[in-house]
Design an enzyme around this catalytic site. Structure first.
Site, PDB file in Angstrom:
ATOM      1  N   HIS A 166       0.763  -1.151  -0.119  1.00 45.51           N
ATOM      2  CA  HIS A 166       0.092   0.286   0.192  1.00 45.51           C
ATOM      3  C   HIS A 166       1.033   1.294  -0.028  1.00 45.51           C
ATOM      4  CE1 HIS A 166      -3.865  -2.000   1.825  1.00 45.51           C
ATOM      5  NE2 HIS A 166      -3.662  -2.280   0.369  1.00 45.51           N
ATOM      6  N   HIS A 170     -11.362  -8.829  -7.443  1.00 46.18           N
ATOM      7  CA  HIS A 170     -11.058  -7.579  -6.546  1.00 46.18           C
ATOM      8  C   HIS A 170      -9.980  -6.865  -7.530  1.00 46.18           C
ATOM      9  CE1 HIS A 170      -9.782  -4.794  -3.810  1.00 46.18           C
ATOM     10  NE2 HIS A 170      -8.820  -5.264  -3.050  1.00 46.18           N
ATOM     11  N   GLU A 201      -8.060  -3.932  -6.957  1.00 46.51           N
ATOM     12  CA  GLU A 201      -7.037  -3.402  -6.367  1.00 46.51           C
ATOM     13  C   GLU A 201      -5.849  -3.833  -7.395  1.00 46.51           C
ATOM     14  OE1 GLU A 201      -6.515  -3.256  -2.036  1.00 46.51           O
ATOM     15  OE2 GLU A 201      -5.167  -1.726  -2.091  1.00 46.51           O
ATOM     16  N   ASP A 240      -2.820  -4.756  -6.611  1.00 45.33           N
ATOM     17  CA  ASP A 240      -2.075  -5.787  -6.268  1.00 45.33           C
ATOM     18  C   ASP A 240      -2.403  -7.218  -7.009  1.00 45.33           C
ATOM     19  OD1 ASP A 240      -3.817  -5.313  -4.477  1.00 45.33           O
ATOM     20  OD2 ASP A 240      -3.025  -6.594  -3.098  1.00 45.33           O
ATOM     21  N   HIS A 244     -11.971  -6.404   1.328  1.00 45.61           N
ATOM     22  CA  HIS A 244     -12.098  -5.120   2.074  1.00 45.61           C
ATOM     23  C   HIS A 244     -12.424  -4.052   1.206  1.00 45.61           C
ATOM     24  CE1 HIS A 244      -8.073  -3.578   0.918  1.00 45.61           C
ATOM     25  NE2 HIS A 244      -8.373  -4.861   0.140  1.00 45.61           N
ATOM     26  N   ASP A 253      -8.679 -11.362  -0.599  1.00 48.59           N
ATOM     27  CA  ASP A 253      -7.711 -10.896   0.438  1.00 48.59           C
ATOM     28  C   ASP A 253      -8.030 -11.564   1.723  1.00 48.59           C
ATOM     29  OD1 ASP A 253      -6.176  -8.960  -0.815  1.00 48.59           O
ATOM     30  OD2 ASP A 253      -7.607  -7.520  -0.879  1.00 48.59           O
ATOM     31  N   TYR A 304      -2.668  -9.210   9.503  1.00 48.30           N
ATOM     32  CA  TYR A 304      -3.216  -8.800   8.314  1.00 48.30           C
ATOM     33  C   TYR A 304      -4.595  -8.356   8.786  1.00 48.30           C
ATOM     34  CZ  TYR A 304      -4.746  -8.874   3.365  1.00 48.30           C
ATOM     35  OH  TYR A 304      -5.154  -8.842   1.861  1.00 48.30           O
ATOM     36  N   HIS A 314      -3.183 -13.520  -1.052  1.00 47.30           N
ATOM     37  CA  HIS A 314      -1.731 -13.251  -0.475  1.00 47.30           C
ATOM     38  C   HIS A 314      -1.613 -14.505   0.435  1.00 47.30           C
ATOM     39  CE1 HIS A 314      -1.760  -9.162  -1.822  1.00 47.30           C
ATOM     40  NE2 HIS A 314      -3.026  -8.970  -1.455  1.00 47.30           N
TER      41      HIS A 314
HETATM   42 FE1  FEO Z   1      -7.196  -5.379  -1.557  1.00 43.84          FE
HETATM   43 FE2  FEO Z   1      -4.613  -7.517  -1.932  1.00 43.84          FE
HETATM   44  O1  FEO Z   1      -5.707  -6.021  -2.525  1.00 43.84           O
END
Ligand code: FEO
Length: 461
Positions: free
Chosen positions: A23, A79, A81, A83, A147, A166, A194, A227
């Site tokens: 992030h 998702h 995002e 990553d 999230h 996530d 996390y 992850h």
């Molecule tokens: Fe919400 Fe691993 O990105």
């Protein structure tokens, strides 16, 4: 290179051994991480997510070495995002018409980040399915705000794998990709850290979602997050942990967080730690200088704590910027059911404790009344206030025998009505809690009327 997950399901993500920050520079990584993408090769071939943009070319090259990209029938984006979607623009240059299955919010997210590129989106909702042949199908489950508003999980029937995005993940690189192959202490610490830093603000939704997933009555043999390690053995353990962590979680721990200028506030922090151990030896104590420790690590410890003590000297009618920044972050995480105490030194105006008190209350903490507010350097009368602070934080559980002994000590009453209780002492006037009547200094006087010690009479014991 791919890694087999189960039957025709492979991991094809990126093991990020060198990752230090996430992030931007906001989250500290200690043990590497991974961006997990998966390949499902049934009659239809599905690519589940991609990896972060800096690794896009390596990812696509790896994918091409494993499969003809044109044979990918569907892409699932759980998702948006970066990553997980960062390689999508480069990939879609090569296979522009491939259908992308995702939530309506994910379409907004992807188009917001990469522009409207005319991708072939198929918007899905909870319960929607996609047949992928060989008797298997994908079932989509919206994970709104777990999230991000666009988050989604996907369940693969037959193999009974929940691709949870996530949720249930960790920033932890594990070569074998399975949780049962990982160092268990690191694995669970990272899973909890996390949760504390990323998932905790959405705790009420976690509880709801866990119930919703259970109500679907889907057998779950494996949970494959986006992850870290895949939960292969006893996968429901991490789901149960999430349910517990989401429910105002706390252990018998107290965490002390402070900033200091000339080490006065630091001395108070250390004295509070000593006193916690004295009063309650079974309580775990953690102490952090906010300027010397990453905020996400401190948060991991605050998350586990039943109470915290936060200290700052007064500076410019307020508190140190580092402490203020930490409290700003703390508020965003919406922890519940924790107590807090404040402490700090001041030279002139002394607003620090008031500001700490306001900010902690604002962050949802129950701030206890006793505090340590020390003019210049902390002296005996300041340290004498610490037992009361600690007693409030520990819930009044003094260490076994000492506490019991104190309770049975006789009390003494002044003619004015004031009662000296040895368990409480008179910290305002330099008499520590636990001081027997015999040990009260001879020159001590009634704090209400000023009569000398010899005027008192024994009333109990
Ligand atoms: Fe919400 Fe691993 O990105």
């Amino acid at each position: 290179m791919r890694k087999q997950v189960k039957n025709n399901v492979s991991w094809i993500g990126y093991l990020d051994w060198d990752l230090q920050k996430f992030h931007g520079d906001d989250f500290t990584i200690h043990s590497g991480s991974s961006q997990n993408a998966y390949l499902i090769e049934e009659e239809k071939i599905v690519l589940m997510d991609t990896v972060w943009a800096p690794h896009q070319f390596e990812f696509i090259k790896n994918l091409e070495s494993e499969i003809d990209l044109n044979k990918i029938d569907y892409i699932v984006v759980n998702h948006g995002e970066n990553d997980h979607s960062g390689s999508l623009p480069a990939l879609m240059e090569k296979i522009p018409d491939t259908p992308i299955y995702c939530t309506a919010n994910a379409v907004k997210s992807l188009e917001g980040q990469y522009g409207k590129r005319g991708w072939n989106f198929h918007v899905v909702h909870t319960g929607d399915t996609l047949d992928i042949g060989n008797g298997k199908k994908l079932i989509f489950v919206e994970m709104t705000f777990l999230h991000w508003p666009d988050s989604m999980a996907t369940y693969l029937t037959g193999d009974n794998i929940l691709f949870s995005m996530d949720a249930f993940g960790q920033h932890y690189a594990v070569e074998e990709m399975f949780a049962d192959k990982a160092d268990q202490e690191t694995l669970w610490n990272e899973a909890q850290r996390y949760f504390a830093n990323i998932v905790a603000p959405f705790s009420p939704l976690v509880i709801k979602k866990v119930k919703e997933i259970a109500a679907l009555n889907l057998p779950i043999d494996m949970i494959a997050p986006s992850h870290g390690a895949i939960w292969r053995k006893e996968p429901m353990k991490i789901v149960e942990a999430y349910a517990k962590w989401a429910d105002a979680y706390q252990e018998n721990q107290i965490t002390i967080v402070y900033g200091t200028e000339w080490h006065g506030t630091e001395k108070i922090a250390h004295a509070i730690a000593d006193e916690i151990h004295r009063q309650s030896p079974e309580t775990v104590v953690r102490v952090f200088n906010v300027d010397h420790t990453e905020k996400d690590d401190i948060i991991g410890e605050v998350f586990k704590s039943k109470a915290i003590a936060v200290g700052s000297p007064t500076i410019l009618n307020g508190i140190l910027a580092s402490v203020a920044g930490f409290l700003y972050y703390l508020k965003s995480l919406k922890f519940k059911g924790k107590k807090a105490a404040v402490f700090g030194c001041y030279g002139w105006s002394g607003e620090g404790n008031k500001v700490l008190r306001e900010k902690l209350t604002d962050a949802g903490f129950e701030v206890v009344k006793p505090e340590v507010k020390s003019s210049w350097n902390p002296e005996e009368d300041d340290f004498a206030k610490i037992p009361d602070v600690v007693k409030e934080l520990t819930g009044g559980e003094e260490a076994g025998t000492a506490s019991e002994a104190e309770v049975s000590l006789p009390k003494w009453q002044c003619p004015c009505g004031y009662i000296y209780d040895p368990a409480k002492g008179d910290p305002e006037n330099g008499v520590k809690p636990g001081t027997t009547w015999e040990d009260v200094p001879d020159d001590w006087t009634c704090p209400v009327c000023g009569l000398p010690k010899e005027s008192f009479v024994q009333i109990g014991g």
